[in-house]
Write an enzyme that holds these catalytic residues in place. Structure first.
Site, PDB file in Angstrom:
ATOM      1  N   LYS A   1     -11.315  -1.565   5.962  1.00 38.54           N
ATOM      2  CA  LYS A   1     -10.279  -2.352   5.295  1.00 38.54           C
ATOM      3  C   LYS A   1     -10.729  -3.808   5.262  1.00 38.54           C
ATOM      4  O   LYS A   1     -11.538  -4.237   6.084  1.00 38.54           O
ATOM      5  CB  LYS A   1      -8.938  -2.221   6.022  1.00 38.54           C
TER       6      LYS A   1
ATOM      7  N   TYR B   1      -5.212   7.514  -3.761  1.00 36.49           N
ATOM      8  CA  TYR B   1      -4.495   7.291  -2.488  1.00 36.49           C
ATOM      9  C   TYR B   1      -3.003   7.096  -2.741  1.00 36.49           C
ATOM     10  O   TYR B   1      -2.158   7.815  -2.182  1.00 36.49           O
ATOM     11  CB  TYR B   1      -5.079   6.076  -1.748  1.00 36.49           C
TER      12      TYR B   1
ATOM     13  N   PRO C   1     -12.655   0.258  -9.263  1.00 38.84           N
ATOM     14  CA  PRO C   1     -12.052   0.752 -10.512  1.00 38.84           C
ATOM     15  C   PRO C   1     -10.525   0.779 -10.402  1.00 38.84           C
ATOM     16  O   PRO C   1      -9.986   1.209  -9.379  1.00 38.84           O
ATOM     17  CB  PRO C   1     -12.588   2.183 -10.646  1.00 38.84           C
ATOM     18  N   GLY C   2      -9.862   0.283 -11.440  1.00 44.00           N
ATOM     19  CA  GLY C   2      -8.385   0.348 -11.471  1.00 44.00           C
ATOM     20  C   GLY C   2      -7.706  -0.507 -10.410  1.00 44.00           C
ATOM     21  O   GLY C   2      -6.553  -0.263 -10.043  1.00 44.00           O
TER      22      GLY C   2
ATOM     23  N   LYS D   1       0.348   9.408  -1.798  1.00 47.91           N
ATOM     24  CA  LYS D   1       1.472   8.913  -0.986  1.00 47.91           C
ATOM     25  C   LYS D   1       2.785   9.032  -1.772  1.00 47.91           C
ATOM     26  O   LYS D   1       3.829   9.370  -1.210  1.00 47.91           O
ATOM     27  CB  LYS D   1       1.246   7.451  -0.560  1.00 47.91           C
TER      28      LYS D   1
ATOM     29  N   PHE E   1       2.757   9.124  10.441  1.00 51.07           N
ATOM     30  CA  PHE E   1       1.754   8.111  10.091  1.00 51.07           C
ATOM     31  C   PHE E   1       0.480   8.770   9.556  1.00 51.07           C
ATOM     32  O   PHE E   1      -0.320   8.113   8.902  1.00 51.07           O
ATOM     33  CB  PHE E   1       1.313   7.319  11.337  1.00 51.07           C
TER      34      PHE E   1
ATOM     35  N   ARG F   1      -2.393  -9.750  -2.017  1.00 49.49           N
ATOM     36  CA  ARG F   1      -1.733  -8.789  -1.136  1.00 49.49           C
ATOM     37  C   ARG F   1      -0.707  -9.537  -0.300  1.00 49.49           C
ATOM     38  O   ARG F   1      -0.873 -10.729  -0.013  1.00 49.49           O
ATOM     39  CB  ARG F   1      -2.761  -8.107  -0.206  1.00 49.49           C
TER      40      ARG F   1
ATOM     41  N   THR G   1       3.936   3.392   1.641  1.00 47.95           N
ATOM     42  CA  THR G   1       3.253   2.137   1.301  1.00 47.95           C
ATOM     43  C   THR G   1       3.822   1.519   0.025  1.00 47.95           C
ATOM     44  O   THR G   1       4.315   2.246  -0.849  1.00 47.95           O
ATOM     45  CB  THR G   1       1.752   2.434   1.099  1.00 47.95           C
ATOM     46  N   ASP G   2       3.709   0.200  -0.091  1.00 45.94           N
ATOM     47  CA  ASP G   2       4.140  -0.462  -1.333  1.00 45.94           C
ATOM     48  C   ASP G   2       3.256  -0.062  -2.512  1.00 45.94           C
ATOM     49  O   ASP G   2       3.627  -0.264  -3.671  1.00 45.94           O
ATOM     50  CB  ASP G   2       4.153  -1.998  -1.164  1.00 45.94           C
ATOM     51  N   GLU G   3       2.081   0.524  -2.220  1.00 46.33           N
ATOM     52  CA  GLU G   3       1.152   0.866  -3.312  1.00 46.33           C
ATOM     53  C   GLU G   3       1.712   1.953  -4.231  1.00 46.33           C
ATOM     54  O   GLU G   3       1.234   2.127  -5.348  1.00 46.33           O
ATOM     55  CB  GLU G   3      -0.218   1.255  -2.745  1.00 46.33           C
TER      56      GLU G   3
HETATM   57  P1  NAD Z   1      -5.587   5.062   9.633  1.00 46.48           P
HETATM   58  O1  NAD Z   1      -6.522   5.633   8.610  1.00 46.48           O
HETATM   59  O2  NAD Z   1      -6.050   3.966  10.517  1.00 46.48           O
HETATM   60  O3  NAD Z   1      -5.084   6.242  10.596  1.00 46.48           O
HETATM   61  C1  NAD Z   1      -4.746   7.520  10.132  1.00 46.48           C
HETATM   62  C2  NAD Z   1      -4.670   8.440  11.327  1.00 46.48           C
HETATM   63  O4  NAD Z   1      -4.259   9.745  10.869  1.00 46.48           O
HETATM   64  C3  NAD Z   1      -6.012   8.634  12.051  1.00 46.48           C
HETATM   65  O5  NAD Z   1      -5.834   8.544  13.446  1.00 46.48           O
HETATM   66  C4  NAD Z   1      -6.448  10.042  11.651  1.00 46.48           C
HETATM   67  O6  NAD Z   1      -7.235  10.687  12.631  1.00 46.48           O
HETATM   68  C5  NAD Z   1      -5.086  10.732  11.473  1.00 46.48           C
HETATM   69  N1  NAD Z   1      -5.153  11.888  10.576  1.00 46.48           N
HETATM   70  C6  NAD Z   1      -5.745  11.959   9.357  1.00 46.48           C
HETATM   71  N2  NAD Z   1      -5.618  13.199   8.846  1.00 46.48           N
HETATM   72  C7  NAD Z   1      -4.899  13.929   9.759  1.00 46.48           C
HETATM   73  C8  NAD Z   1      -4.425  15.257   9.801  1.00 46.48           C
HETATM   74  N3  NAD Z   1      -4.646  16.109   8.782  1.00 46.48           N
HETATM   75  N4  NAD Z   1      -3.728  15.666  10.880  1.00 46.48           N
HETATM   76  C9  NAD Z   1      -3.486  14.812  11.917  1.00 46.48           C
HETATM   77  N5  NAD Z   1      -3.927  13.549  11.938  1.00 46.48           N
HETATM   78  C10 NAD Z   1      -4.622  13.104  10.867  1.00 46.48           C
HETATM   79  O7  NAD Z   1      -4.295   4.651   8.819  1.00 46.48           O
HETATM   80  P2  NAD Z   1      -3.284   3.420   9.072  1.00 46.48           P
HETATM   81  O8  NAD Z   1      -3.800   2.226   8.373  1.00 46.48           O
HETATM   82  O9  NAD Z   1      -2.938   3.382  10.511  1.00 46.48           O
HETATM   83  O10 NAD Z   1      -2.016   3.944   8.242  1.00 46.48           O
HETATM   84  C11 NAD Z   1      -1.028   4.772   8.859  1.00 46.48           C
HETATM   85  C12 NAD Z   1       0.023   5.121   7.830  1.00 46.48           C
HETATM   86  O11 NAD Z   1       0.615   3.933   7.307  1.00 46.48           O
HETATM   87  C13 NAD Z   1      -0.540   5.875   6.616  1.00 46.48           C
HETATM   88  O12 NAD Z   1       0.383   6.880   6.265  1.00 46.48           O
HETATM   89  C14 NAD Z   1      -0.643   4.807   5.528  1.00 46.48           C
HETATM   90  O13 NAD Z   1      -0.489   5.376   4.252  1.00 46.48           O
HETATM   91  C15 NAD Z   1       0.535   3.914   5.891  1.00 46.48           C
HETATM   92  N6  NAD Z   1       0.413   2.499   5.512  1.00 46.48           N
HETATM   93  C16 NAD Z   1      -0.720   1.790   5.848  1.00 46.48           C
HETATM   94  C17 NAD Z   1      -0.790   0.427   5.519  1.00 46.48           C
HETATM   95  C18 NAD Z   1      -1.996  -0.407   5.912  1.00 46.48           C
HETATM   96  O14 NAD Z   1      -2.069  -1.578   5.529  1.00 46.48           O
HETATM   97  N7  NAD Z   1      -2.944   0.102   6.687  1.00 46.48           N
HETATM   98  C19 NAD Z   1       0.270  -0.194   4.860  1.00 46.48           C
HETATM   99  C20 NAD Z   1       1.409   0.584   4.529  1.00 46.48           C
HETATM  100  C21 NAD Z   1       1.474   1.920   4.875  1.00 46.48           C
HETATM  101  P1  TYD Z   2      -7.938  -3.021   1.423  1.00 43.55           P
HETATM  102  O1  TYD Z   2      -8.004  -3.600   2.798  1.00 43.55           O
HETATM  103  O2  TYD Z   2      -8.855  -1.895   1.074  1.00 43.55           O
HETATM  104  O3  TYD Z   2      -6.410  -2.649   1.156  1.00 43.55           O
HETATM  105  P2  TYD Z   2      -5.681  -2.156  -0.224  1.00 43.55           P
HETATM  106  O4  TYD Z   2      -6.695  -1.867  -1.246  1.00 43.55           O
HETATM  107  O5  TYD Z   2      -4.974  -0.922   0.234  1.00 43.55           O
HETATM  108  O6  TYD Z   2      -4.770  -3.271  -0.592  1.00 43.55           O
HETATM  109  O7  TYD Z   2      -8.233  -4.191   0.374  1.00 43.55           O
HETATM  110  C1  TYD Z   2      -7.455  -5.390   0.373  1.00 43.55           C
HETATM  111  C2  TYD Z   2      -7.937  -6.234  -0.793  1.00 43.55           C
HETATM  112  O8  TYD Z   2      -9.296  -6.644  -0.534  1.00 43.55           O
HETATM  113  C3  TYD Z   2      -8.003  -5.484  -2.116  1.00 43.55           C
HETATM  114  O9  TYD Z   2      -7.662  -6.379  -3.178  1.00 43.55           O
HETATM  115  C4  TYD Z   2      -9.459  -5.073  -2.248  1.00 43.55           C
HETATM  116  C5  TYD Z   2     -10.191  -6.220  -1.569  1.00 43.55           C
HETATM  117  N1  TYD Z   2     -11.484  -5.864  -0.920  1.00 43.55           N
HETATM  118  C6  TYD Z   2     -12.643  -6.615  -1.222  1.00 43.55           C
HETATM  119  O10 TYD Z   2     -12.616  -7.569  -2.021  1.00 43.55           O
HETATM  120  N2  TYD Z   2     -13.812  -6.250  -0.595  1.00 43.55           N
HETATM  121  C7  TYD Z   2     -13.887  -5.204   0.289  1.00 43.55           C
HETATM  122  O11 TYD Z   2     -15.006  -4.914   0.797  1.00 43.55           O
HETATM  123  C8  TYD Z   2     -12.698  -4.462   0.571  1.00 43.55           C
HETATM  124  C9  TYD Z   2     -12.727  -3.303   1.530  1.00 43.55           C
HETATM  125  C10 TYD Z   2     -11.528  -4.837  -0.044  1.00 43.55           C
END
Ligand code: NAD
Ligand code: TYD
Length: 337
Positions: A190, A151, A275-276, A155, A82, A215, A126-128
């Site tokens: 987020k 990002y 951006p983008g 990934k 993760f 999303r 991630t789907d991204e």
């Molecule tokens: P997050 O940013 O909340 O957590 C990331 C964790 O990784 C943190 O605890 C951080 O301390 C740890 N970390 C970062 N760098 C590290 C390193 N070098 N060594 C050890 N630990 C380290 O992220 P999240 O939202 O929980 O996402 C977890 C995973 O799921 C990621 O790989 C992300 O790409 C993937 N993901 C997230 C989402 C989402 O919506 N949040 C969706 C799909 C996939």
């Molecule tokens: P985010 O939670 O950053 O997830 P991701 O970009 O990985 O999908 O953003 C979700 C959506 O919300 C994305 O379209 C960007 C938008 N967003 C805002 O409009 N305002 C904000 O302050 C943030 C953080 C995101």
């Protein structure tokens, strides 16, 4: 007993996963390796730190020798990765750390897994990585990778490395590609927790662009059950998409948050776009459903209420998170936008 190395288990999804395993699977030891960046927080594991099946280790996934030592010490049989830098906006400011952690960190884990003969490597992706959709269609596992942000590019790089280790040296792996998660313990950079936090403080809600970006939201617990299914029943070398079949525009989500908190829509403020910015994500999870019998259990309407209520009930957690560094981050990202 299975012995799993979970990396990034102090972050949002990782900590929810560790909680799920420790609550529901008595036959697992979880070794939780996390370097505790700004996104990692031991408060996310409150009540579970001293659990007899949980061993927390503060360390970096880029430290291959350290990872190998843990594998030997705890007789690890599978790794779930993760750990990552996970926020698109940060990647647009400082992409370098995304390459370090997401690409080089994954490479270090893969080398350790191969050297030590680990039975299964599960990469949480991630789907991204698939890029952006127009108004029609969904990402399937066969959609070509076309990442648009630093990002998602990092990934995608990691996903390619995982596949290459399987192809070249027979490492048994899976990759899961999930849509946007929401739920307890998400860091308020987020969108959903940021809007909840701002609305609670009667602060402006910064909507990027026209707010009509789409999303596909999945409650974090359902992502965790999908990862468990893939780890325990997935076919080696397979990629699985995971999604909620639950597309919403950002304005729709923000509307629900305002309604639940009894706040006025005048808080919505349109700010300069990212951006983008990817217009739309939508994920086809039919492979997970038909091959592994997985399905989401929490509807968005139920999940968003649970999430908002969790943030209300955990004001102390939120207060600790948004003090100090977070304020500096918020000012640097949003002032003058
Ligand atoms: P997050 O940013 O909340 O957590 C990331 C964790 O990784 C943190 O605890 C951080 O301390 C740890 N970390 C970062 N760098 C590290 C390193 N070098 N060594 C050890 N630990 C380290 O992220 P999240 O939202 O929980 O996402 C977890 C995973 O799921 C990621 O790989 C992300 O790409 C993937 N993901 C997230 C989402 C989402 O919506 N949040 C969706 C799909 C996939
Ligand atoms: P985010 O939670 O950053 O997830 P991701 O970009 O990985 O999908 O953003 C979700 C959506 O919300 C994305 O379209 C960007 C938008 N967003 C805002 O409009 N305002 C904000 O302050 C943030 C953080 C995101």
């Amino acid at each position: 007993m299975n012995s799993i190395l979970v990396t990034g288990g102090a972050g949002f999804i990782g900590s929810n996963f560790v909680r799920m395993i420790l609550s529901e699977h008595a036959d697992c030891l979880v070794v939780n390796l996390d370097s505790l960046t700004y996104a990692g927080n031991l408060g996310n594991l409150e009540g579970f730190m001293d659990h007899p099946q949980h061993k927390f280790v503060k360390g970096d996934i880029c430290d291959g020798a350290g990872v190998e030592k843990l594998i030997d010490e705890y007789k690890i049989d599978s790794i779930i990765n993760f750990a990552a830098e996970s926020h698109v906006d940060r990647s647009l400011v400082d992409p370098g750390i995304f390459i370090e952690t997401n690409v080089k960190g994954t490479l270090a884990l893969l080398k350790a897994a191969l050297d030590k003969g680990i039975g299964r490597f599960l990469q949480v992706s991630t789907d991204e990585v698939y890029g952006s959709l127009g108004s029609e269609g969904m990402f399937t596992e066969d959609t070509p990778l076309s990442p648009n942000s630093p990002y998602s590019a990092s990934k995608a790089g990691a996903d390619h490395l995982v596949k290459a280790f399987g192809h070249s040296w027979g490492l048994e792996y899976n990759i899961t590609r999930c849509s946007n998660n929401y739920g307890p313990y998400q860091f308020p950079e987020k969108m959903i927790p940021l809007m909840i936090n701002n609305a609670l403080a009667d602060k402006e809600l910064p909507v990027y662009g026209d707010g009509l970006y789409v999303r596909d939201w999945l409650y974090v617990y359902d992502h965790c059950t999908a990862i468990w299914k893939v780890l325990t029943e997935g076919k080696p070398g397979e990629i699985y998409n995971v999604g909620g079949n639950n597309e919403k525009t950002n304005l729709e989500v923000i509307g629900l948050i305002l309604e639940r908190l009894g706040k006025d829509s005048s808080l919505i403020t349109y700010v300069k776009d990212r951006p983008g910015h990817d217009r739309r994500y939508a994920i086809d999870s039919s492979k997970m459903m038909s091959e592994l019998g997985w399905a989401p259990t929490v509807t968005f309407e139920e999940g968003i209420v649970r999430t908002i209520d969790w943030y209300l009930e955990n004001a102390k957690w939120l207060e600790t998170i948004v003090s100090g560094e977070y304020e500096k981050y918020y000012d640097s990202m949003y002032s003058g936008r």
